[in-house]
Design a protein around this motif. Sequence first.
Motif, mmCIF file in Angstrom:
data_model
loop_
_atom_site.group_PDB
_atom_site.id
_atom_site.type_symbol
_atom_site.label_atom_id
_atom_site.label_comp_id
_atom_site.label_asym_id
_atom_site.label_seq_id
_atom_site.Cartn_x
_atom_site.Cartn_y
_atom_site.Cartn_z
ATOM 1 N N THR A 1 29.385 7.342 3.399
ATOM 2 C CA THR A 1 28.569 6.097 3.830
ATOM 3 C C THR A 1 29.380 5.179 4.060
ATOM 4 N N PRO A 2 28.775 4.131 4.929
ATOM 5 C CA PRO A 2 29.699 3.004 5.458
ATOM 6 C C PRO A 2 30.318 2.329 4.410
ATOM 7 N N ALA A 3 29.645 1.899 3.546
ATOM 8 C CA ALA A 3 30.405 1.269 2.025
ATOM 9 C C ALA A 3 31.512 1.999 1.711
ATOM 10 N N ARG A 4 31.405 3.041 1.459
ATOM 11 C CA ARG A 4 32.410 3.863 0.756
ATOM 12 C C ARG A 4 33.705 4.153 1.654
ATOM 13 N N MET A 5 33.466 4.311 3.137
ATOM 14 C CA MET A 5 34.550 4.352 3.884
ATOM 15 C C MET A 5 35.143 3.298 3.977
ATOM 16 N N TYR A 6 34.430 1.895 4.078
ATOM 17 C CA TYR A 6 34.935 0.821 4.137
ATOM 18 C C TYR A 6 36.011 0.387 2.756
ATOM 19 N N ASP B 1 23.310 1.273 -0.768
ATOM 20 C CA ASP B 1 24.068 2.365 -1.317
ATOM 21 C C ASP B 1 24.129 2.188 -3.101
ATOM 22 N N PRO B 2 23.374 3.310 -3.714
ATOM 23 C CA PRO B 2 23.088 3.205 -5.121
ATOM 24 C C PRO B 2 24.528 3.065 -6.022
ATOM 25 N N ILE B 3 25.482 3.516 -5.249
ATOM 26 C CA ILE B 3 26.805 3.346 -6.039
ATOM 27 C C ILE B 3 27.463 1.898 -5.891
ATOM 28 N N VAL B 4 27.156 1.061 -5.014
ATOM 29 C CA VAL B 4 27.356 -0.262 -4.882
ATOM 30 C C VAL B 4 26.580 -1.177 -5.954
ATOM 31 N N ARG B 5 25.238 -0.728 -6.194
ATOM 32 C CA ARG B 5 24.574 -1.595 -7.464
ATOM 33 C C ARG B 5 25.225 -1.028 -8.548
ATOM 34 N N ALA B 6 25.597 0.058 -8.638
ATOM 35 C CA ALA B 6 26.144 0.553 -10.147
ATOM 36 C C ALA B 6 27.435 -0.333 -10.539
ATOM 37 N N HIS B 7 28.239 -0.077 -9.393
ATOM 38 C CA HIS B 7 29.443 -0.891 -9.627
ATOM 39 C C HIS B 7 29.476 -2.311 -9.557
ATOM 40 N N ALA B 8 28.247 -2.938 -9.041
ATOM 41 C CA ALA B 8 28.027 -4.288 -9.083
ATOM 42 C C ALA B 8 27.604 -4.737 -10.390
ATOM 43 N N LEU C 1 30.947 -2.170 -1.685
ATOM 44 C CA LEU C 1 31.551 -2.237 -3.103
ATOM 45 C C LEU C 1 32.334 -3.478 -3.516
ATOM 46 N N PRO C 2 32.198 -3.890 -4.582
ATOM 47 C CA PRO C 2 32.972 -4.978 -5.132
ATOM 48 C C PRO C 2 34.472 -4.781 -5.037
ATOM 49 N N THR C 3 35.214 -5.838 -4.534
ATOM 50 C CA THR C 3 36.794 -5.737 -4.402
ATOM 51 C C THR C 3 37.193 -7.195 -4.687
ATOM 52 N N GLN C 4 38.482 -7.465 -4.521
ATOM 53 C CA GLN C 4 38.919 -8.934 -4.841
ATOM 54 C C GLN C 4 38.379 -9.867 -3.922
ATOM 55 N N GLY C 5 37.975 -11.087 -3.980
ATOM 56 C CA GLY C 5 37.844 -11.989 -3.159
ATOM 57 C C GLY C 5 36.267 -11.898 -2.889
ATOM 58 N N ASN C 6 35.484 -11.515 -3.968
ATOM 59 C CA ASN C 6 33.989 -11.382 -3.521
ATOM 60 C C ASN C 6 33.434 -12.766 -3.233
ATOM 61 N N VAL C 7 32.057 -12.827 -2.791
ATOM 62 C CA VAL C 7 31.586 -13.956 -2.472
ATOM 63 C C VAL C 7 31.261 -14.953 -3.842
ATOM 64 N N HIS C 8 30.884 -14.335 -4.900
ATOM 65 C CA HIS C 8 30.779 -15.368 -6.030
ATOM 66 C C HIS C 8 32.313 -15.868 -6.554
ATOM 67 N N GLU C 9 33.278 -15.071 -6.276
ATOM 68 C CA GLU C 9 34.571 -15.651 -6.787
ATOM 69 C C GLU C 9 35.194 -16.839 -5.968
ATOM 70 N N VAL C 10 34.880 -16.573 -4.645
ATOM 71 C CA VAL C 10 35.275 -17.763 -3.710
ATOM 72 C C VAL C 10 34.260 -18.750 -3.629
ATOM 73 N N ALA C 11 33.215 -18.633 -3.690
ATOM 74 C CA ALA C 11 32.112 -19.854 -3.793
ATOM 75 C C ALA C 11 32.324 -20.441 -5.243
ATOM 76 N N GLN C 12 32.251 -19.740 -6.239
ATOM 77 C CA GLN C 12 32.400 -20.363 -7.748
ATOM 78 C C GLN C 12 33.709 -21.096 -7.843
ATOM 79 N N ALA C 13 34.903 -20.645 -7.231
ATOM 80 C CA ALA C 13 36.064 -21.588 -7.375
ATOM 81 C C ALA C 13 35.872 -22.898 -6.863
ATOM 82 N N VAL C 14 34.822 -23.288 -5.744
ATOM 83 C CA VAL C 14 34.524 -24.441 -5.530
ATOM 84 C C VAL C 14 33.775 -25.317 -6.198
#
Length: 268
Positions: free
Chosen positions: A17-22, A108-115, A83-96
């Motif tokens: 899947t593109p998400a897991r390859m990324y 991708d269901p694995i994205v939902r599970a990890h998120a 897939l969640p990693t460092q510098g996710n949208v909420h982390e950057v936005a909520q730092a402001v």
Amino acid sequence: MPDERSTIPDLRTDRPTPARMYDYYLGGKDNFAVDREAAEQVLSAAPEVRVLAQENRKFLGRAVRYLAAEAGIRQFIDVGTGLPTQGNVHEVAQAVDPSARVVYVDNDPIVRAHAHALLPSDGTTAVIEADMRDPGPILDHPDLHRLIDFKEPVAVLFMSVLHFIADEEDPYGLVAAFRDRSVPGSHLALSHITSPEQNTDGAAAAADVYKARATSPAILRTPKEIGSLFDGYDLVEPGLVFLPQWRPDAPAADADSVWMLCGVGRRQ
């Protein structure tokens, strides 16, 4: 009694899947052998794809920081989040602003599970498992409306995902669906691969791997075609540029070798 197996998500481990390859390009570990094998095929044809992924992640951070700190956006929809990693949208936005609200969308269901496992439980974020090719159910989803008020400006993000939408699946229409639901002052941020002058054959070969093996193809579009995705938006400076050129934190070197264009637009 219901079959318990019916509640187990299909993680699609038989195809990359593109998400897991990324995730693999970024050095993550949330991928399977089938993803790593396909990703290595892509890297063999176009080694710069790993740099594209890294630069795309940096652009995401800079764009969200701009949207939160300078444009005053407090609600975000990240479509095709990966897939969640460092510098996710909420982390950057909520730092402001810690009250910033973020909805992540991915099919991708694995994205939902990890998120669900990694995202904060303070009520400011949600994740929806849905296919962006059908924006209606996303825009009408109760979890979206719990966090997103479409009477206020919203930022919609399509980071390195629209090139996985074929022309016949109407990428312009799906972007327009989000645009038409949002008010003036809302923003669109996106990145999209284009055909490079330096390695046209390599880029085409990399795209062929996605077409032949992955759950979605990869479509190389021209700058004009990518620019048309911003119809109804005014591009903010510096416009539609290569990833390292968009408001870099440090001087960008050899930016046009990173053959992914990006931009941020403000709803007219």
